[in-house]
Design an enzyme around this catalytic site. Structure first.
Site, PDB file in Angstrom:
ATOM      1  N   PRO A 217       0.832  -1.219   0.000  1.00 33.97           N
ATOM      2  CA  PRO A 217       0.000   0.000   0.000  1.00 33.97           C
ATOM      3  C   PRO A 217       0.859   1.259   0.000  1.00 33.97           C
ATOM      4  CG  PRO A 217      -0.751  -1.567   1.663  1.00 33.97           C
ATOM      5  CD  PRO A 217       0.537  -2.079   1.163  1.00 33.97           C
ATOM      6  N   GLY A 218       0.410   2.248  -0.750  1.00 34.70           N
ATOM      7  CA  GLY A 218       1.073   3.540  -0.749  1.00 34.70           C
ATOM      8  C   GLY A 218       2.230   3.685  -1.703  1.00 34.70           C
ATOM      9  N   GLY A 220       2.016   3.958  -5.005  1.00 39.47           N
ATOM     10  CA  GLY A 220       1.692   4.772  -6.165  1.00 39.47           C
ATOM     11  C   GLY A 220       1.080   4.026  -7.319  1.00 39.47           C
ATOM     12  N   THR A 222      -2.242   3.599  -8.113  1.00 38.54           N
ATOM     13  CA  THR A 222      -3.303   4.415  -8.715  1.00 38.54           C
ATOM     14  C   THR A 222      -2.722   5.632  -9.419  1.00 38.54           C
ATOM     15  OG1 THR A 222      -4.795   3.701  -6.944  1.00 38.54           O
ATOM     16  CG2 THR A 222      -5.446   5.629  -8.221  1.00 38.54           C
ATOM     17  N   HIS A 437      18.708   1.515  29.097  1.00 33.66           N
ATOM     18  CA  HIS A 437      18.148   0.556  28.127  1.00 33.66           C
ATOM     19  C   HIS A 437      18.480   0.985  26.692  1.00 33.66           C
ATOM     20  CE1 HIS A 437      14.957  -2.333  26.717  1.00 33.66           C
ATOM     21  NE2 HIS A 437      15.001  -1.515  25.677  1.00 33.66           N
ATOM     22  N   GLU A 438      18.199   2.242  26.361  1.00 36.24           N
ATOM     23  CA  GLU A 438      18.470   2.719  24.999  1.00 36.24           C
ATOM     24  C   GLU A 438      19.967   2.794  24.729  1.00 36.24           C
ATOM     25  OE1 GLU A 438      16.075   2.756  23.062  1.00 36.24           O
ATOM     26  OE2 GLU A 438      14.444   2.732  24.522  1.00 36.24           O
ATOM     27  N   ASP A 513      11.193  -5.741  21.859  1.00 38.57           N
ATOM     28  CA  ASP A 513      12.503  -6.236  21.426  1.00 38.57           C
ATOM     29  C   ASP A 513      12.497  -7.751  21.342  1.00 38.57           C
ATOM     30  OD1 ASP A 513      13.308  -3.605  21.464  1.00 38.57           O
ATOM     31  OD2 ASP A 513      14.127  -3.721  23.489  1.00 38.57           O
TER      32      ASP A 513
END
Length: 666
Positions: A217-218, A220, A222, A437-438, A513
Site C-alpha cells: 500500500p502507498g 503509487g 493508482t 536501556h536505549e 525487542d
C-alpha cells in the site's frame, strides 16, 4: 498534489428543486387529509320520528344543528338534510343526519317548540369537498411522475448502470511519478499503442489487454495508472472493485457490461479498476461456500476482457496489494498479460519522490533531501508525502514561512513512532532505566560489525514506547546473511542486557525487542534454513507478502520437529543474549557515559554519539553547562565587589579613566 477535474453531474436547476420541495409539502398535506377522511366515522342516520324523540329528551346538542337544502334551487323547495350531534348509549356525542321534507323542516323551526336550525348552501361546498377528497391521490400520482421524469432523481433507479467515473483532463503525467523508473518503462509501449495503434497492427503485434499493478500500500499504483492516461491523453474510466457488488442479484454483471459498452464508445481509452481483489477473488475459495453475486460479476469481467467479442482499443489496468487471492483465470495471458510489481523505493527513488512532493514546499537551504532519503528506508511514496506534510504543519504551527531541518526530524519521528508525549510523568528512576536501556541498544550498534548504525537515541516517550533507538543499515540490503541476522537479534537484546547489568533488575520495556528477536530467530530456523535442523523450510507464509501476515503460515512438520524448532529458536536467542552481555560488559564505561548524557539532553544524534565515542564528552553540552555556571557565579562576584566602596570617589574615577585610555592605546 494533483487536481482531478473529472466530469461531474450537472447541478439541477433551482426551479426544479423548488418544484420538488413544493410537491413534497403538498403530498404531506394530502396524506394527512386522506388519513383524516379514512379515520373519520360515518354519521348516524336518524328518521324524523327518532329526531323528534331525541329533541324532546334533550339528547341532541342544538348548538350543532344545521341544515342543507336538497333537490331544489331555493330553501322552500325539495328536501332538507339536518346535521348535528346526538348522545349515544355511552353518553358521548356522535354525528348524525336526518332527511326531512320542507313541511317537516317548517314544523321544527316554527310553532311553540321551534328550534333554530341554520341553513348552509349545498352548492357552495360540493365542489370543494370533492376536490379535497381527490387531492391526496392527485399528489401521489404527480410525485411519482416527477421522480421518473426528473433528470436529477432518475439515477436512483439506474442500479444496472456503470458507476465508473470518466476523466478526460490531463492532470497527472510521468513527471508527477518518481521512484519507479523501470515500471514506467514497462508502460511506455502501452502509451505508444494508445497514440498510434496502426503501428502495432501493421507488424502483427498484440498489445497487452490488461496490466495488473500490485505492490505494498502507498507505492503509487493508482497514481501510475492516472499518469498513463495523462501521457496518452485518452479518456480514463476509474472504478473500485467494491462498486460492482450490490445487494441486488445480477447488478454487478450488468454494470460490467455497461462499463465496457461505454468504454467501446470512447475507445481508445483506459479502464482502471482499483482494489480488484474485492471482485476478483478465487471462485469457490470462500469459507462456507462461494459468493454467487461476486462470482457472476467476475465471470462477466472475464468474458468482457477475453471472450467472444473483442474490445479493441481498451486497456484494462487494475491495482491490488493482494495478488495471492486473485482467481487464476484473471491472471492468465489474454486478460492481464502484464503484471508489474511496484515495491517500496530505494534511496535514489526516495530522493526523487522527496523532490516531487517538495515542489510546493518552502524548504530552508539547510535541508538536504539526499540525507533525508537515507534516513527513511522502507518508506513508501505515501509515507514520504505524509512526512513532508507533517513537517509543513509543524512549521505553520510555529508561524514560520520555511521548513527547517528540525521540522523534518520531528516529522520523521512522528511518522515512525507517533507524537511526543511530553506531558507524561516519568520518575527519575524510570528515566535512568530507560536511558541505560536505549544506551544498551546503541552500544551493540556501535561495536558489532554487521549491526545497524545508530542514527538517534532518545528517551522522550512516543506512542507506546518510553524511548527508542533509531538504528539503520549503512547500506540498503536486499539479502540478509546469517551473521547480519544474528547481529540484529543481538542488537534487539542489548536493552534488556543493559538493564540486568546496571540495575540487577529487568523491566517490561523489552517486550517488543523480544518479539522482533524471536520472529527473526524462528524465521532463521523454519524458513531460511540457517540452523542445525538443516536447509529445510518448515513453514511457508500463505498471506500476502506485502501485508506482512506472518500468522498465516502453512506448517509442514510433525510434533517432534515442532519441539526441535522451539529448542533451536531458544538456542539462537540465548547465544545472542550471552554475546550482548559480553559486548556491554566490555564497554560499560561508554554505556554509562551515553546514558548520563541521555538523562541530561534526552536526545542524542549520530554526530553526538560519534563525539562521545571519540572523546568521551559532548562538547556543545559541556560548554553550555560551563556558561550557565559562570552566569550563576557572576552576580555573586559583582555583589561582593559592590560592598567594598572606595574611600575617595574622585580618585577612583580618575584611575578608571586612565585604565580605559590605556586599554584604548593598547
Amino acid at each position: 498534489m494533483q487536481n482531478n477535474n473529472e466530469n461531474q453531474t450537472p447541478k439541477p436547476r433551482k426551479r426544479m428543486d423548488w418544484l420538488f420541495y413544493l410537491l413534497v409539502i403538498f403530498l404531506v398535506i394530502g396524506v394527512i387529509l386522506l388519513i383524516q377522511n379514512l379515520t373519520r366515522q360515518n354519521p348516524k342516520e336518524l328518521s324524523y320520528s327518532e329526531l323528534q324523540v331525541a329533541l324532546n329528551q334533550e339528547d341532541i346538542d342544538i348548538s350543532t344543528l344545521y341544515a342543507r337544502p336538497r333537490g331544489g334551487s331555493s330553501y322552500n323547495e325539495g328536501m332538507y338534510v339536518i346535521y348535528g350531534e346526538i348522545k349515544n348509549t355511552s353518553d358521548r356525542y356522535e354525528s348524525f343526519y336526518c332527511n326531512i321534507t320542507t313541511a317537516q323542516f317548517n314544523e321544527l323551526t316554527t310553532g311553540t317548540s321551534a328550534i333554530s336550525i341554520p341553513l348552509q348552501q349545498l352548492s357552495e361546498n360540493v365542489f370543494l369537498s370533492v376536490v379535497v377528497s381527490l387531492i391526496p391521490y392527485i399528489l401521489m400520482i404527480g410525485f411519482f411522475i416527477f421522480l421518473f421524469r426528473s433528470q436529477g432523481n432518475n439515477k436512483a433507479f439506474d442500479f444496472a448502470k456503470s458507476t465508473a467515473r470518466l476523466s478526460r483532463s490531463k492532470t497527472v503525467t510521468f513527471k508527477d511519478v518518481a521512484g519507479c523508473d523501470e515500471e514506467k518503462e514497462e508502460l511506455v509501449e502501452i502509451i505508444d499503442f494508445l497514440k498510434n495503434p496502426r503501428k502495432y497492427a501493421e507488424i502483427g503485434a498484440r498489445i497487452p489487454k490488461g496490466v495488473l499493478l500490485f505492490g505494498p500500500p502507498g507505492t503509487g499504483k493508482t497514481l501510475l495508472a492516472k499518469a498513463v492516461a495523462g501521457e496518452a491523453n485518452v479518456p480514463f474510466f476509474s472504478i473500485s472493485g467494491s462498486d460492482f457488488v450490490e445487494m441486488f442479484v445480477g447488478v454487478g454483471a450488468s454494470r460490467v457490461r455497461d462499463m465496457f459498452k461505454t468504454a467501446k464508445e470512447n475507445a481508445p481509452c483506459i479502464v482502471f479498476i482499483d482494489e480488484i481483489d474485492a471482485v476478483g477473488r478465487q471462485r469457490g475459495a470462500g469459507m462456507g461456500g462461494g459468493h454467487d453475486e461476486r462470482e457472476q460479476t467476475l465471470n462477466q469481467l472475464l468474458v468482457e476482457m477475453d471472450g467472444f467479442t473483442g474490445n479493441i482499443g481498451i486497456i484494462v489496468m487494475a491495482a491490488t496489494n493482494r495478488p495471492d487471492v486473485l482467481d487464476p483465470a484473471l491472471l492468465r495471458p489474454g486478460r492481464f498479460d502484464r503484471q508489474i510489481t511496484i515495491s517500496n523505493p530505494d534511496v535514489t527513488g526516495r530522493e526523487a519522490i522527496l523532490r516531487v512532493h517538495a515542489r510546493n514546499k518552502h524548504l530552508d537551504p539547510s535541508v538536504k533531501l539526499e540525507e533525508i532519503a537515507q534516513r527513511i528506508p522502507g518508506f513508501s511514496g505515501a509515507d514520504i508525502e505524509n512526512l513532508l506534510n507533517e513537517a509543513a504543519l509543524l512549521a505553520a504551527r510555529q508561524n514560520r514561512k520555511v521548513i527547517n531541518t528540525q521540522d523534518i526530524d520531528e516529522a520523521v519521528d512522528r511518522v515512525m513512532m507517533g507524537p511526543a508525549k511530553k506531558s507524561r510523568k516519568i520518575t527519575d528512576a524510570e528515566k535512568r532505566l530507560i536511558a541505560h536501556h536505549e544506551a544498551g541498544h546503541a552500544i551493540i550498534g556501535l561495536k558489532l560489525e554487521n549491526a545497524n548504525i545508530v542514527q538517534k537515541v532518545t528517551i522522550i516517550p512516543r506512542g507506546a514506547a518510553g524511548g527508542y533507538a533509531l538504528m539503520l543499515p549503512e547500506e540498503e540490503r536486499y539479502l540478509e546473511t546469517k551473521q547480519s541476522l544474528l547481529d540484529r537479534i543481538t542488537g534487539y537484546l542489548g536493552g534488556r542486557v543493559s538493564e540486568e547489568i546496571n540495575f540487577h533488575e529487568v523491566s517490561t520495556g523489552a517486550s517488543n525487542d523480544f518479539q522482533q528477536a524471536t520472529k527473526i530467530a524462528r524465521a532463521m530456523v523454519t524458513e531460511y534454513g540457517m540452523s542445525d535442523l538443516g536447509p529445510i523450510q518448515y513453514e511457508q507464509p500463505q498471506g500476502s507478502v506485502f501485508l506482512g501476515r506472518d500468522y498465516l503460515k502453512e506448517k509442514n512438520f510433525s510434533d517432534q520437529i515442532a519441539l526441535e524448532i522451539d529448542k533451536e529458536t531458544r538456542r539462537i536467542v540465548e547465544e545472542c543474549y550471552e554475546r550482548a552481555k559480553k559486548v556491554i560488559t566490555e564497554n560499560l564505561d561508554l554505556l554509562k557515559t551515553i546514558a548520563e548524557y541521555l538523562i541530561k539532553v534526552e536526545t542524542l544524534t549520530k554526530s553526538d554519539i560519534d563525539e562521545i565515542v571519540a572523546t568521551g564528552k559532548l562538547g556543545w553540552f559541556d560548554r553550555k553547562e560551563e556558561e550557565e555556571k559562570n552566569k550563576e557565579s557572576a552576580p555573586e562576584s559583582s555583589a561582593s565587589e559592590s560592598t567594598a566602596e572606595p574611600a575617595n570617589t574622585e580618585e577612583s574615577g580618575t584611575e578608571k579613566a586612565e585604565s580605559t585610555s590605556s586599554d584604548d592605546v593598547q
